[in-house]
Scaffold this active site. Sequence first.
Site, PDB file in Angstrom:
ATOM      1  N   CYS A   2     -10.214  -4.386   0.704  1.00 24.33           N
ATOM      2  CA  CYS A   2     -11.858  -3.758   0.275  1.00 24.33           C
ATOM      3  C   CYS A   2     -12.438  -4.133  -0.882  1.00 24.33           C
ATOM      4  O   CYS A   2     -12.322  -4.632  -1.400  1.00 24.33           O
ATOM      5  CB  CYS A   2     -11.054  -1.614   0.325  1.00 24.33           C
ATOM      6  SG  CYS A   2     -10.044  -1.136  -1.157  1.00 24.33           S
ATOM      7  N   CYS A  25     -10.541  -3.260  -3.792  1.00 21.42           N
ATOM      8  CA  CYS A  25      -9.702  -4.327  -4.829  1.00 21.42           C
ATOM      9  C   CYS A  25     -10.905  -4.931  -4.619  1.00 21.42           C
ATOM     10  O   CYS A  25     -10.184  -6.337  -6.069  1.00 21.42           O
ATOM     11  CB  CYS A  25      -8.876  -4.281  -3.677  1.00 21.42           C
ATOM     12  SG  CYS A  25      -7.839  -2.977  -3.173  1.00 21.42           S
ATOM     13  N   CYS A  37      -4.226   0.550  -2.470  1.00 21.98           N
ATOM     14  CA  CYS A  37      -3.983  -0.312  -1.721  1.00 21.98           C
ATOM     15  C   CYS A  37      -2.865  -0.894  -2.172  1.00 21.98           C
ATOM     16  O   CYS A  37      -2.593  -1.750  -3.424  1.00 21.98           O
ATOM     17  CB  CYS A  37      -5.744  -1.400  -1.790  1.00 21.98           C
ATOM     18  SG  CYS A  37      -6.632  -0.719  -0.412  1.00 21.98           S
ATOM     19  N   ASN A  63       1.000  -0.706  -0.144  1.00 25.06           N
ATOM     20  CA  ASN A  63       0.124   0.005   0.118  1.00 25.06           C
ATOM     21  C   ASN A  63       0.989   1.057  -0.235  1.00 25.06           C
ATOM     22  O   ASN A  63       2.314   0.910   0.948  1.00 25.06           O
ATOM     23  CB  ASN A  63      -1.258  -0.152   1.324  1.00 25.06           C
ATOM     24  CG  ASN A  63      -0.704  -0.123   2.491  1.00 25.06           C
ATOM     25  OD1 ASN A  63       0.652  -0.318   2.788  1.00 25.06           O
ATOM     26  ND2 ASN A  63      -1.393   0.159   3.670  1.00 25.06           N
ATOM     27  N   ILE A  64       0.280   2.014  -0.902  1.00 21.71           N
ATOM     28  CA  ILE A  64       1.090   3.071  -0.741  1.00 21.71           C
ATOM     29  C   ILE A  64      -0.109   4.254  -0.142  1.00 21.71           C
ATOM     30  O   ILE A  64      -0.841   4.926  -1.165  1.00 21.71           O
ATOM     31  CB  ILE A  64       1.368   3.714  -2.104  1.00 21.71           C
ATOM     32  CG1 ILE A  64       2.338   2.442  -2.270  1.00 21.71           C
ATOM     33  CG2 ILE A  64       2.159   4.792  -2.324  1.00 21.71           C
ATOM     34  CD1 ILE A  64       2.653   2.167  -4.098  1.00 21.71           C
ATOM     35  N   GLU A 122      -3.285  -4.392  -2.346  1.00 20.44           N
ATOM     36  CA  GLU A 122      -3.521  -5.617  -4.152  1.00 20.44           C
ATOM     37  C   GLU A 122      -3.925  -4.622  -4.605  1.00 20.44           C
ATOM     38  O   GLU A 122      -3.736  -5.788  -6.334  1.00 20.44           O
ATOM     39  CB  GLU A 122      -4.963  -5.749  -3.669  1.00 20.44           C
ATOM     40  CG  GLU A 122      -5.451  -6.795  -2.348  1.00 20.44           C
ATOM     41  CD  GLU A 122      -5.653  -6.054  -0.390  1.00 20.44           C
ATOM     42  OE1 GLU A 122      -4.456  -4.687  -0.977  1.00 20.44           O
ATOM     43  OE2 GLU A 122      -6.632  -6.208  -0.094  1.00 20.44           O
TER      44      GLU A 122
HETATM   45  N1  THU Z   1      -5.012  -1.248   2.782  1.00 23.96           N
HETATM   46  C1  THU Z   1      -4.893  -1.856   1.933  1.00 23.96           C
HETATM   47  O1  THU Z   1      -3.517  -2.107   1.399  1.00 23.96           O
HETATM   48  N2  THU Z   1      -5.751  -2.899   1.331  1.00 23.96           N
HETATM   49  C2  THU Z   1      -6.795  -3.376   1.782  1.00 23.96           C
HETATM   50  O2  THU Z   1      -7.813  -3.818   0.465  1.00 23.96           O
HETATM   51  C3  THU Z   1      -7.323  -2.768   2.620  1.00 23.96           C
HETATM   52  C4  THU Z   1      -6.706  -1.045   3.276  1.00 23.96           C
HETATM   53  C5  THU Z   1      -4.731   0.078   2.902  1.00 23.96           C
HETATM   54  C6  THU Z   1      -5.122   1.772   2.739  1.00 23.96           C
HETATM   55  C7  THU Z   1      -4.491   2.190   3.955  1.00 23.96           C
HETATM   56  O3  THU Z   1      -3.159   1.863   3.276  1.00 23.96           O
HETATM   57  C8  THU Z   1      -3.870   1.361   4.958  1.00 23.96           C
HETATM   58  O4  THU Z   1      -4.557  -0.304   4.441  1.00 23.96           O
HETATM   59  C9  THU Z   1      -5.094   1.062   6.355  1.00 23.96           C
HETATM   60  O5  THU Z   1      -6.586   1.137   5.606  1.00 23.96           O
END
Ligand code: THU
Length: 140
Positions: free
Chosen positions: A94, A97, A57, A46-47, A59
């Site tokens: 989420c 995604c 995210c 995640n960035i 994914e």
């Molecule tokens: N996040 C993901 O990378 N994938 C998901 O499906 C759920 C949330 C990340 C987004 C954000 O950087 C952090 O988790 C907190 O929400």
Amino acid sequence: MVEKEQIRELIRTAVKQTAYSYVPYSGFRVGAALLAQNGCVYTGCNIENAAYTPSNCAERTAFFKAVSEGVTKFSAICVVGGMDGVLTEYAPPCGVCRQVMMEFCDPETFAVILAVSEEDYQVFRLEELLPKGFGPGNLA
Ligand code: THU
């Protein structure tokens, strides 16, 4: 069908990716390992962004890396995540995604592997995580 040893390797890869997460705002590190049908694995983390909305995210990072290289057919994705990179619970994808997965994957067969460790994981079909999803077939 993804083999057990392949699942463990995807988990190891996803865990490694959490080190690259750019998360100055949430501190929640997520790593992903996306297995394409050609056997290649695309990684993602995640960035986040100071303006919040442009955050991506793990994914979607993995999917967009693959698609941007011409790869659009996938078998499975492993997702791991935790605060400060400490993995204690599954980190389910989420809704956004899940919808991106719906665009490129067969919901009946695409496997979403949620893991805490190589021993503690659960495999879901996309269909279970996004029932009655809207996809390319709806526009055909
Ligand atoms: N996040 C993901 O990378 N994938 C998901 O499906 C759920 C949330 C990340 C987004 C954000 O950087 C952090 O988790 C907190 O929400």
